[in-house]
Design a protein around this motif. Structure first.
Motif, short mmCIF file in Angstrom:
data_model
loop_
_atom_site.label_atom_id
_atom_site.label_comp_id
_atom_site.label_asym_id
_atom_site.label_seq_id
_atom_site.Cartn_x
_atom_site.Cartn_y
_atom_site.Cartn_z
N THR A 36 0.86 -1.19 0.00
CA THR A 36 0.00 0.00 0.00
C THR A 36 0.89 1.23 0.00
OG1 THR A 36 -0.10 0.21 2.41
CG2 THR A 36 -1.74 -1.24 1.37
N ASP A 37 0.26 2.38 -0.18
CA ASP A 37 1.03 3.63 -0.20
C ASP A 37 1.79 3.86 1.09
OD1 ASP A 37 -1.36 4.01 1.14
OD2 ASP A 37 -1.77 5.97 0.25
N THR A 38 1.26 3.41 2.23
CA THR A 38 1.95 3.65 3.50
C THR A 38 3.23 2.81 3.64
OG1 THR A 38 0.55 2.02 4.61
CG2 THR A 38 -0.17 4.32 4.71
N ASP A 39 3.35 1.73 2.86
CA ASP A 39 4.57 0.93 2.91
C ASP A 39 5.79 1.70 2.42
OD1 ASP A 39 3.48 -1.51 3.90
OD2 ASP A 39 2.67 -1.92 1.90
N PHE A 40 5.57 2.75 1.65
CA PHE A 40 6.68 3.50 1.06
C PHE A 40 7.02 4.78 1.83
CE2 PHE A 40 5.26 0.72 -2.28
CZ PHE A 40 6.45 0.29 -2.84
N VAL A 41 6.33 5.02 2.95
CA VAL A 41 6.62 6.20 3.76
C VAL A 41 8.07 6.13 4.22
CG1 VAL A 41 6.10 7.41 5.92
CG2 VAL A 41 4.24 6.54 4.46
N GLY A 42 8.83 7.17 3.98
CA GLY A 42 10.23 7.21 4.35
C GLY A 42 11.17 6.78 3.25
N GLY A 43 10.62 6.33 2.12
CA GLY A 43 11.46 5.94 0.99
C GLY A 43 12.00 7.15 0.25
N ASP A 44 13.12 6.96 -0.45
CA ASP A 44 13.73 8.04 -1.22
C ASP A 44 12.85 8.43 -2.41
OD1 ASP A 44 15.99 8.07 0.39
OD2 ASP A 44 17.10 6.70 -0.90
N LEU A 45 12.67 9.73 -2.62
CA LEU A 45 11.98 10.23 -3.80
C LEU A 45 12.96 10.15 -4.97
CD1 LEU A 45 9.52 11.52 -5.13
CD2 LEU A 45 10.42 13.74 -4.42
N LEU A 46 12.68 9.28 -5.92
CA LEU A 46 13.60 9.03 -7.03
C LEU A 46 13.27 9.87 -8.25
CD1 LEU A 46 13.65 5.14 -6.71
CD2 LEU A 46 15.29 6.78 -5.75
N VAL A 47 12.01 10.06 -8.53
CA VAL A 47 11.55 10.84 -9.68
C VAL A 47 10.33 11.63 -9.24
CG1 VAL A 47 10.65 10.78 -12.04
CG2 VAL A 47 12.38 9.11 -11.34
N ASP A 97 -0.70 10.98 -5.42
CA ASP A 97 -0.54 10.46 -4.06
C ASP A 97 -1.22 9.10 -3.82
OD1 ASP A 97 1.05 12.64 -3.23
OD2 ASP A 97 -0.75 13.84 -2.86
N GLN A 98 -1.61 8.42 -4.88
CA GLN A 98 -2.19 7.08 -4.79
C GLN A 98 -1.22 6.09 -5.43
OE1 GLN A 98 -5.25 6.32 -3.30
NE2 GLN A 98 -5.17 8.46 -2.65
N LEU A 99 -0.98 4.97 -4.77
CA LEU A 99 -0.08 3.96 -5.32
C LEU A 99 -0.69 3.38 -6.60
CD1 LEU A 99 2.58 2.40 -4.87
CD2 LEU A 99 1.22 0.68 -3.65
N LEU A 100 -0.02 3.61 -7.73
CA LEU A 100 -0.47 3.11 -9.03
C LEU A 100 0.03 1.68 -9.23
CD1 LEU A 100 -1.81 3.77 -11.81
CD2 LEU A 100 0.45 4.53 -12.56
N SER A 101 1.31 1.48 -8.96
CA SER A 101 1.90 0.15 -9.06
C SER A 101 3.15 0.08 -8.19
CB SER A 101 2.23 -0.20 -10.52
OG SER A 101 3.20 0.68 -11.04
N ALA A 102 3.58 -1.14 -7.93
CA ALA A 102 4.77 -1.35 -7.10
C ALA A 102 5.61 -2.46 -7.72
CB ALA A 102 4.37 -1.69 -5.66
N PRO A 103 6.25 -2.16 -8.85
CA PRO A 103 7.05 -3.20 -9.51
C PRO A 103 8.30 -3.55 -8.70
CG PRO A 103 7.37 -1.09 -10.59
CD PRO A 103 6.30 -0.89 -9.56
N ILE A 104 8.77 -4.77 -8.90
CA ILE A 104 9.99 -5.24 -8.26
C ILE A 104 11.15 -4.97 -9.22
CG2 ILE A 104 11.20 -7.26 -7.31
CD1 ILE A 104 8.62 -6.45 -5.79
N VAL A 105 12.23 -4.42 -8.70
CA VAL A 105 13.42 -4.13 -9.52
C VAL A 105 14.13 -5.46 -9.81
CG1 VAL A 105 15.63 -2.94 -9.64
CG2 VAL A 105 13.68 -1.84 -8.52
N LEU A 106 14.12 -5.87 -11.07
CA LEU A 106 14.77 -7.13 -11.45
C LEU A 106 16.19 -6.91 -11.97
CD1 LEU A 106 11.76 -8.88 -13.22
CD2 LEU A 106 12.56 -9.12 -10.86
N SER A 107 16.45 -5.73 -12.49
CA SER A 107 17.79 -5.39 -12.98
C SER A 107 17.92 -3.88 -12.96
CB SER A 107 17.99 -5.92 -14.41
OG SER A 107 17.09 -5.32 -15.30
#
Length: 143
Positions: A36-47, A97-107
């Motif tokens: 969920t969106d709250t799982d990313f609280v405190g994460g680095d803003l990348l873009v 401000d809504q989580l659209l997707s949460a892809p896993i970084v594979l490479s």
């Protein structure tokens, strides 16, 4: 109203942020974990919105609505460095401000162009493209 005031009052109607997984927070890849969106609280803003150079509505390999986004060189560098160091970890793609997707970084993602998925419809992806490419959103590109 002066001409400058009209421009200043225009606001970008779409906010796009890509956020990294917070340091120290555990994540089990492959386990059943609904993010969920709250799982990313405190994460680095990348873009952020202002770093989007181009956006084009498209479809992914399965024919689902998507948006192909290119970012500034600074955002490309930051995103590339982050993804190289955080393999098998999720990143959060937020739209208004809504989580659209949460892809896993594979490479490592190094090119500065990415395909974002999770849109409700082709029209939703098209509208997001139009908003991101509007003068209000593009006013401060170059960050």
């Amino acid at each position: 109203m002066l001409a400058g005031q009209a421009v200043a009052e225009q606001q970008c109607q779409t906010k796009l942020n890509i956020v990294g997984w917070p340091d120290g927070q555990s994540f089990v890849h492959g386990g059943h974990q609904d993010l969920t969106d709250t799982d990313f609280v405190g994460g680095d803003l990348l873009v952020k919105t202002e770093q989007v150079v181009s956006a084009e509505a498209s479809t992914d390999m399965s024919g689902n609505p998507a948006l192909t986004v290119s970012v500034t060189s600074d955002a490309r560098r930051r995103f590339s460095e982050y993804t190289a160091k955080n393999l098998q970890m999720p990143i959060g793609v937020f739209l208004n401000d809504q989580l659209l997707s949460a892809p896993i970084v594979l490479s490592p993602i190094q090119g500065g162009t990415m395909m974002l998925t999770g849109f409700l419809s082709d029209e939703h992806a098209q509208q997001t493209e139009e908003h991101l490419m509007s003068a209000a959103c593009r006013g401060s590109i170059g960050s």
